[in-house]
Design an enzyme around this catalytic site. Structure first.
Site, PDB file in Angstrom:
ATOM      1  N   THR A 209      -1.126 -12.522   1.674  1.00  0.00           N
ATOM      2  CA  THR A 209      -2.046 -13.037   0.651  1.00  0.00           C
ATOM      3  C   THR A 209      -2.874 -14.176   1.247  1.00  0.00           C
ATOM      4  O   THR A 209      -4.110 -14.194   1.119  1.00  0.00           O
ATOM      5  CB  THR A 209      -1.252 -13.535  -0.578  1.00  0.00           C
ATOM      6  OG1 THR A 209      -0.502 -12.437  -1.094  1.00  0.00           O
ATOM      7  CG2 THR A 209      -2.153 -14.108  -1.643  1.00  0.00           C
TER       8      THR A 209
ATOM      9  N   CYS B  70       3.183  -6.186  -7.724  1.00  0.00           N
ATOM     10  CA  CYS B  70       2.547  -7.272  -8.467  1.00  0.00           C
ATOM     11  C   CYS B  70       1.822  -6.745  -9.702  1.00  0.00           C
ATOM     12  O   CYS B  70       1.853  -7.373 -10.762  1.00  0.00           O
ATOM     13  CB  CYS B  70       1.619  -8.092  -7.579  1.00  0.00           C
ATOM     14  SG  CYS B  70       0.671  -7.135  -6.413  1.00  0.00           S
TER      15      CYS B  70
HETATM   16  N1  PLP Z   1      -1.660  -6.675   1.378  1.00  0.00           N
HETATM   17  C1  PLP Z   1      -0.946  -5.545   1.206  1.00  0.00           C
HETATM   18  C2  PLP Z   1      -1.549  -4.236   1.631  1.00  0.00           C
HETATM   19  C3  PLP Z   1       0.323  -5.592   0.615  1.00  0.00           C
HETATM   20  O1  PLP Z   1       1.009  -4.459   0.431  1.00  0.00           O
HETATM   21  C4  PLP Z   1       0.843  -6.859   0.221  1.00  0.00           C
HETATM   22  C5  PLP Z   1       2.160  -6.965  -0.433  1.00  0.00           C
HETATM   23  O2  PLP Z   1       2.608  -6.142  -1.161  1.00  0.00           O
HETATM   24  C6  PLP Z   1       0.068  -7.998   0.432  1.00  0.00           C
HETATM   25  C7  PLP Z   1      -1.185  -7.858   1.017  1.00  0.00           C
HETATM   26  C8  PLP Z   1       0.543  -9.361   0.012  1.00  0.00           C
HETATM   27  O3  PLP Z   1       1.608  -9.787   0.808  1.00  0.00           O
HETATM   28  P1  PLP Z   1       2.414 -11.112   0.481  1.00  0.00           P
HETATM   29  O4  PLP Z   1       2.927 -10.945  -0.915  1.00  0.00           O
HETATM   30  O5  PLP Z   1       3.504 -11.120   1.504  1.00  0.00           O
HETATM   31  O6  PLP Z   1       1.502 -12.245   0.612  1.00  0.00           O
END
Ligand code: PLP
Length: 379
Positions: free
Chosen positions: A70, A322
């Site tokens: 993120t 999410c």
């Molecule tokens: N990008 C993708 C493609 C993801 O699948 C995820 C998490 O599910 C994220 C970004 C975000 O990752 P994080 O929650 O570790 O910041």
């Protein structure tokens, strides 16, 4: 327990856990401190960074370690301005950042693959930034990044001839792809690449952004100037050490893992297919991460199927964790043209290290039972 939601989280591997262990207490020093013990921790941190960078064909100095994908995606967007292009199926952390710009969304086809014609039509002299994930987090569809990079390169050459000095930056989120797809930033032709420890059997809360040499980024927060001044804050030493160890392990086993997941997925698919519940498998047959098996049962309430399966300790999800937790409809499934009933009937099944052939049979049979129960209920 049969866990079928590895796209949402992976357990920390034994190797990664062991590598991290000394850095919690015994080697807890701040890597920026002046004494020798701390300098050794700095050396270990930099070595892990170089190791991690090497996996994607980069140098340690090219990586900015973050608190996850993120943050890495948000940092990537600090290079954007004005007109940008984003694939319509991107993760929320890309989509939400794109709201601050004049964004056009690139369309995908029914399998989630980028529509290259739509991309070329939307790419203009004013485009500054393009974001396309290497693999989608709901469908596992793998995008042809090198082909996209070729189109971007041609646009850069046109601009050079026209004296147009606007930057044109190519970003990709490789969070889901890293454990199964060999990655070389040069071969993919990306300027910025997001990677995520939590999806490669490393600890959660750690990620990184690869920064190509031409790309200028702005820090999201100011402070002690760590990570080339782009990500201030005391380094998460155990986090990076664990990430690098897990990523190295994943890379070593990549070919075997791919074959194994293909086999497991076939077993699961045939269990679902031999029943009368008529599964519709989603995503691209040819360009899909081997551990992804998204499937749709139109007319079924997939959320109820999930709750039913939970009683048998089988865990899977309806979409991105999410979005699912907020009860939002998947923008990815909408983008590939599914109807409301198809979206409501969709399950995201994603396989991982601890799945076995036997477990695939059991899970397949239990899914069939749960779907049948729902079909009776909905009639
Ligand atoms: N990008 C993708 C493609 C993801 O699948 C995820 C998490 O599910 C994220 C970004 C975000 O990752 P994080 O929650 O570790 O910041």
């Amino acid at each position: 327990m049969i866990f079928l939601d590895y796209a949402s989280a992976t357990p920390v591997s034994k190797v990664a856990k062991k590598a991290m262990e000394p850095y919690f207490s015994e080697k807890f020093f701040n890597p920026s401190a002046p004494y020798l013990a701390a300098k050794r921790v700095r050396d270990d941190y930099e070595a892990a960074k170089a190791d991690l960078a090497h996996i994607i064909g980069a140098k340690g100095d090219d990586l900015i370690i973050t608190s996850g994908a993120t943050e890495a995606n948000s940092l990537a967007f600090s290079a954007a301005s004005g007109e940008i292009l984003v694939l319509e199926t991107e993760h929320a952390s890309v989509l939400k950042n794109s709201k601050n710009f004049d964004t056009k969304f690139i369309k995908v086809d029914q399998t989630g693959l980028i529509n290259l014609e739509d991309f070329q039509e939307k790419l203009t002299k004013k485009t500054t930034f393009i974001s396309v994930a290497l693999a989608n987090n709901e469908l596992g569809t793998i995008q042809p990044l090198a082909e996209i990079a070729g189109i971007i390169k041609a646009e850069r050459q046109r601009r050079l001839l026209e004296g147009n000095t606007l930057p044109l930056i190519f970003h990709s989120d490789a969070s889901q792809a890293m454990s199964l797809v060999p990655i070389s930033v040069a071969r993919l032709g990306v300027d910025l690449l997001t990677i995520n420890s939590a999806k490669v059997y490393g600890p959660k809360g750690v990620g990184a952004l690869y920064q190509g040499h031409q790309v200028k980024l702005r820090p999201l927060a100011e402070g002690g100037g760590q990570e080339k001044g782009l990500r201030s804050g005391t380094e998460n030493v155990p986090g990076l050490i664990g990430f690098a160890a897990a990523a190295r392990e994943a890379k070593e086993h990549q070919n075997g893992a791919r074959k194994n997941y293909e086999e497991l997925r076939n077993i699961l698919k045939s269990e679902l297919e031999k029943s009368e519940i008529q599964p519709i498998f989603l995503g691209s047959k040819k360009h899909q991460l081997a551990n992804f098996c998204p499937v749709c049962f139109p007319g079924v309430d997939a959320e109820r199927v999930i709750y039913n399966l939970e009683n048998d300790e089988i865990y899977l999800s309806t979409g991105a964790a999410c979005a699912a937790s907020k009860g939002e409809q998947s923008h990815v499934l909408k983008a590939i043209g599914l109807s409301d009933a198809e979206i409501t009937g969709s399950l995201r099944i994603s396989l991982g290290k601890d799945n076995t052939k036997e477990a695939m049979k059991v899970a397949g049979q239990k899914i069939v039972e749960a779907v049948k129960k729902e079909l009776q209920f909905s009639r």
